[in-house]
Scaffold this active site. Structure first.
Site, PDB file in Angstrom:
ATOM      1  N   LYS A 279       0.782  -1.298   0.027  1.00  0.00           N
ATOM      2  CA  LYS A 279       0.115  -0.021  -0.026  1.00  0.00           C
ATOM      3  C   LYS A 279       0.897   1.295  -0.070  1.00  0.00           C
ATOM      4  CE  LYS A 279      -4.339   1.152   2.084  1.00  0.00           C
ATOM      5  NZ  LYS A 279      -5.688   0.499   2.824  1.00  0.00           N
ATOM      6  N   GLU A 355     -19.874  -5.322   9.755  1.00  0.00           N
ATOM      7  CA  GLU A 355     -20.635  -4.224  10.587  1.00  0.00           C
ATOM      8  C   GLU A 355     -21.842  -5.258  11.291  1.00  0.00           C
ATOM      9  OE1 GLU A 355     -19.635  -3.540   7.597  1.00  0.00           O
ATOM     10  OE2 GLU A 355     -18.571  -1.812   7.966  1.00  0.00           O
ATOM     11  N   ARG A 383     -25.985  -1.991   6.411  1.00  0.00           N
ATOM     12  CA  ARG A 383     -25.811  -3.492   6.045  1.00  0.00           C
ATOM     13  C   ARG A 383     -26.188  -4.205   7.430  1.00  0.00           C
ATOM     14  NH1 ARG A 383     -20.380  -5.399   3.812  1.00  0.00           N
ATOM     15  NH2 ARG A 383     -21.226  -4.285   2.309  1.00  0.00           N
TER      16      ARG A 383
HETATM   17  C1  LIG Z   1     -19.180  -2.040   4.448  1.00  0.00           C
HETATM   18  C2  LIG Z   1     -17.950  -1.174   4.605  1.00  0.00           C
HETATM   19  N1  LIG Z   1     -17.133  -0.938   5.811  1.00  0.00           N
HETATM   20  C3  LIG Z   1     -16.464  -0.091   5.705  1.00  0.00           C
HETATM   21  C4  LIG Z   1     -15.741   0.471   4.848  1.00  0.00           C
HETATM   22  C5  LIG Z   1     -14.615   1.513   4.913  1.00  0.00           C
HETATM   23  N2  LIG Z   1     -13.383   1.081   4.037  1.00  0.00           N
HETATM   24  C6  LIG Z   1     -13.060   1.601   2.907  1.00  0.00           C
HETATM   25  S1  LIG Z   1     -11.703   0.812   2.486  1.00  0.00           S
HETATM   26  C7  LIG Z   1     -11.445  -0.146   3.793  1.00  0.00           C
HETATM   27  C8  LIG Z   1     -10.628  -0.930   3.652  1.00  0.00           C
HETATM   28  C9  LIG Z   1     -10.506  -2.062   2.837  1.00  0.00           C
HETATM   29  O1  LIG Z   1      -9.172  -2.722   2.569  1.00  0.00           O
HETATM   30  P1  LIG Z   1      -8.742  -3.585   1.620  1.00  0.00           P
HETATM   31  O2  LIG Z   1      -9.898  -4.339   1.008  1.00  0.00           O
HETATM   32  O3  LIG Z   1      -7.685  -4.625   2.082  1.00  0.00           O
HETATM   33  O4  LIG Z   1      -8.407  -2.809   0.379  1.00  0.00           O
HETATM   34  P2  LIG Z   1      -7.094  -1.860   0.255  1.00  0.00           P
HETATM   35  O5  LIG Z   1      -7.482  -0.479   0.879  1.00  0.00           O
HETATM   36  O6  LIG Z   1      -6.174  -2.491   1.317  1.00  0.00           O
HETATM   37  O7  LIG Z   1      -6.449  -1.923  -0.919  1.00  0.00           O
HETATM   38  C10 LIG Z   1     -12.529   0.076   4.590  1.00  0.00           C
HETATM   39  C11 LIG Z   1     -12.633  -0.614   5.983  1.00  0.00           C
HETATM   40  C12 LIG Z   1     -16.418   0.064   3.604  1.00  0.00           C
HETATM   41  N3  LIG Z   1     -15.893   0.655   2.435  1.00  0.00           N
HETATM   42  N4  LIG Z   1     -17.219  -0.653   3.463  1.00  0.00           N
END
Ligand SMILES: Cc1ncc(C[n+]2csc(CCOP(=O)(O)OP(=O)(O)O)c2C)c(N)n1
Length: 602
Positions: A279, A355, A383
């Site tokens: 990242k 969630e 959700r």
């Molecule tokens: C249901 C939900 N909860 C929380 C989020 C907030 N959120 C956005 S990106 C993320 C982390 C995602 O991590 P990953 O899938 O590993 O993607 P990366 O950013 O590491 O590429 C979170 C928790 C979301 N988008 N959707």
């Protein structure tokens, strides 16, 4: 060719060194545009090579790529002809920060919430099989998203009836903060797979001597497939779901990714390709602090007062004397729970992007005598609706929901608007719903909820501007009249709309701090015209409740957001669009006064 003019089809005829140059160009573009407009910098920097490889191997948009969450699609947007729109990323009229099928056929779905990609991909793949067509279906999913329950619902289904599709696990060890949970630990174990190390070095040696120009690359890659196969190791966990597991591979070596994708394309079984990415790749600070660079604000953005900070600090104060627990679904940073997490690690639970689990988990905590606070963004609580209704409210458990980012959210746009919560929460019996006008009131409401032995939701926007002088004591269902004058007009304002209401002249102004229960005593005392203000859709919201209550007694005018998906990416514009401005409301008040005067004359 000018890199600005490169499109998906052009990538297919590029050599490896040209692809690498193009990756460097995209990285620079992403850094510049994100610094200017804010956005998901670190995730996008980590997905550049993967994106290029996908466009090299697949024929989009016939082949379909589904990006989980969708916040990592900036490179994809440049490649698919949206360079000009990207200059205004996350602004009205510019590119959305998330995939948008309204912007481009290359974006299969509008997404912004985590964990949906595998289910969507499986649906596409099974529809393809019913249709008798043969497009490839690819889901790109992060290790963070792999903590979402919906992923396992999809895997369970896939395992029952294996359907060809490709899952790319984009594993950077990070959710927004460091990823947590047993799956994350499992991925870490796979990371140290020695086959990967062997394959990587072998591939490098072999590829160095090969003529990588256009399609010859594919032929060359075919020649080294055996090497790639060395990376195709058995994996019991994924095999149980009917998946072939390939990897782990270095997700920044374009040729490795291309060869693994080419191989996966030929598989009659579903495949998961495990890519190791970094990242923030390519920007030193972002590599060192990927959490801080997950989402950044535009340069020079004015700093408003933070509601989230008030919530985080108040919870720390409470933990000194009360038996509380604080729960988040992977949003520690945004909710400003970092200090609590550090000071009270035993009372703090980051349950990952889950969630629904978080809400039911809070039901368990509270049943066993610990007072839980679940901090969650309004849009992500959607959700967990059934868990709020069935597990917490039906059981009348004293869980407090701290609902942050409520109302219009600005640049994240349509997928993240928090404008539905008052409507969907108001449906639920037994749930007290409050919305503070400022930080002091948020603190007081949080403290109030500790002594309140039933479910309670406190919803607030990310920030606020005015700290009000007066703060009446919090009582369940009691509102606060802070301007009382001799006027037949009363304005009932919820949450941050009080900042507008307080500037209105010639009307009584009431802070309707509880949306449920309503202040029936105050409502019973009203006559004349009542104007309601809320940063929520009108349908099923506060104003509608008030209108029903006052039916036949008062004229009620409701002001709030329209019942539609709102892609306005600026809070001020969203408020203007909905008439939530001093000018508009003052005009309504003045007109009402005039027509009341005229009717008295007649
Ligand atoms: C249901 C939900 N909860 C929380 C989020 C907030 N959120 C956005 S990106 C993320 C982390 C995602 O991590 P990953 O899938 O590993 O993607 P990366 O950013 O590491 O590429 C979170 C928790 C979301 N988008 N959707």
């Amino acid at each position: 060719m000018d890199h600005n003019d490169v499109r998906s089809k052009d990538i297919k005829s590029m050599s490896v060194s040209e692809l690498d140059d193009y990756a460097a160009f995209l990285r620079e573009k992403i850094i510049v545009v994100t610094r200017k407009n804010g956005g998901h910098l670190a995730s996008n920097l980590g997905a550049v090579e993967l994106t290029i490889a996908l466009h090299y191997v697949f024929d989009m948009p016939t082949d379909k790529v589904i990006w989980d969450v969708g916040h990592q699609t900036y490179a994809h947007k440049f490649i698919t002809g949206r360079g000009a729109m990207m200059e205004d990323l996350r602004c009205d009229g510019g590119a959305s920060g998330f995939p948008s099928s309204k912007e481009s056929d290359f974006d299969t779905f509008i997404t912004g919430h985590s964990g949906t990609s595998l289910s969507m991909a499986l649906g596409l793949a099974r529809a393809r099989d019913i249709n008798g067509t043969n497009e490839n279906i690819v889901a790109v999913v992060g290790d963070g998203a792999f903590t979402s329950g919906e992923i396992y619902e999809a895997l369970n289904d896939l395992g029952d009836r294996p359907t060809p599709m490709i899952i790319i696990l984009n594993d950077n060890k990070m959710s927004i903060s460091r990823n947590v949970g047993a799956m994350s630990k499992y991925f870490n174990k796979l990371r140290v797979n020695k086959d990967f190390v062997a394959m990587k070095s072998n591939l490098k040696t072999d590829l160095n001597g090969l003529p990588f120009v256009g399609k010859p690359l594919v032929r060359a890659l075919t020649g080294i497939k055996n090497k790639v196969k060395e990376g195709v190791v058995g994996n019991k966990f994924f095999e149980r779901f009917g998946l072939k597991y390939y990897g782990p591979y270095d997700g920044h070596v374009i040729s490795d990714i291309i060869s693994s994708l080419e191989l996966a394309k030929t598989s009659a079984k579903p495949v998961i390709i495990h890519l190791l990415t970094e990242k923030g790749r390519g920007l030193k600070d972002a590599e060192l602090h990927p959490d801080a660079y997950h989402g950044i604000s535009p340069e020079g953005e004015s700093k408003l007062r933070s509601m989230s900070e008030v919530a985080g600090k108040t919870l720390c104060e409470l933990a000194e004397s009360k038996k509380i627990a604080v729960v988040t679904a992977a949003m520690t940073d945004g909710l400003k729970f970092n200090e609590f997490a550090l000071r009270y690690p035993d009372l703090f639970f980051d349950v990952a992007i889950a969630e629904q689990h978080a809400v039911s988990f809070c039901a368990g905590l509270s049943k066993n005598g610990v007072k839980p606070f679940f901090g969650v963004y309004s849009t992500f609580l959607q959700r967990g609706f059934d868990q709020v209704l069935h597990d917490v409210c039906l059981n009348d458990l004293p869980v407090t929901f701290l609902i942050d980012r409520a109302g219009a959210v600005g640049s994240d746009g349509v997928t993240h608007q928090g404008i539905f919560d008052l409507s969907y929460l108001s449906l639920i019996p037994n749930l007290a719903i409050a919305s503070p006008k400022d930080g002091t009131e948020l603190r007081e409401l949080i403290k109030f909820s500790v002594g309140y032995d039933h479910p309670m939701a406190i919803r607030y926007a990310k920030s606020y501007e005015i700290e009000f002088l007066a703060h009446e004591e919090i009582k369940l269902g009691k509102w606060e009249t802070f301007i009382k004058c001799d006027s037949p007009i009363t304005v009932l304002a919820v949450g941050r709309t009080n900042e507008i209401a307080v500037k209105i002249k010639n009307a009584n102004i009431v802070n309707a701090r509880f949306v449920a229960p309503l202040d029936s005593e105050l409502l019973d005392s009203l006559s004349g015209t009542v104007i309601t203000l809320e940063d929520n859709i009108l349908h099923g919201g506060f104003g509608e409740e008030v209108r029903n209550y006052l039916y036949g007694k008062c004229k009620v005018i409701n002001i709030g957001h329209k019942n539609e998906f709102c892609d306005i990416r600026n809070v001020k514009s969203a408020f203007e669009f909905s008439g939530l401005t001093c000018e508009n409301i003052q005009k309504i008040v003045d007109n009402e006064l005039l027509s009341l005067e005229n009717s008295q004359k007649v």
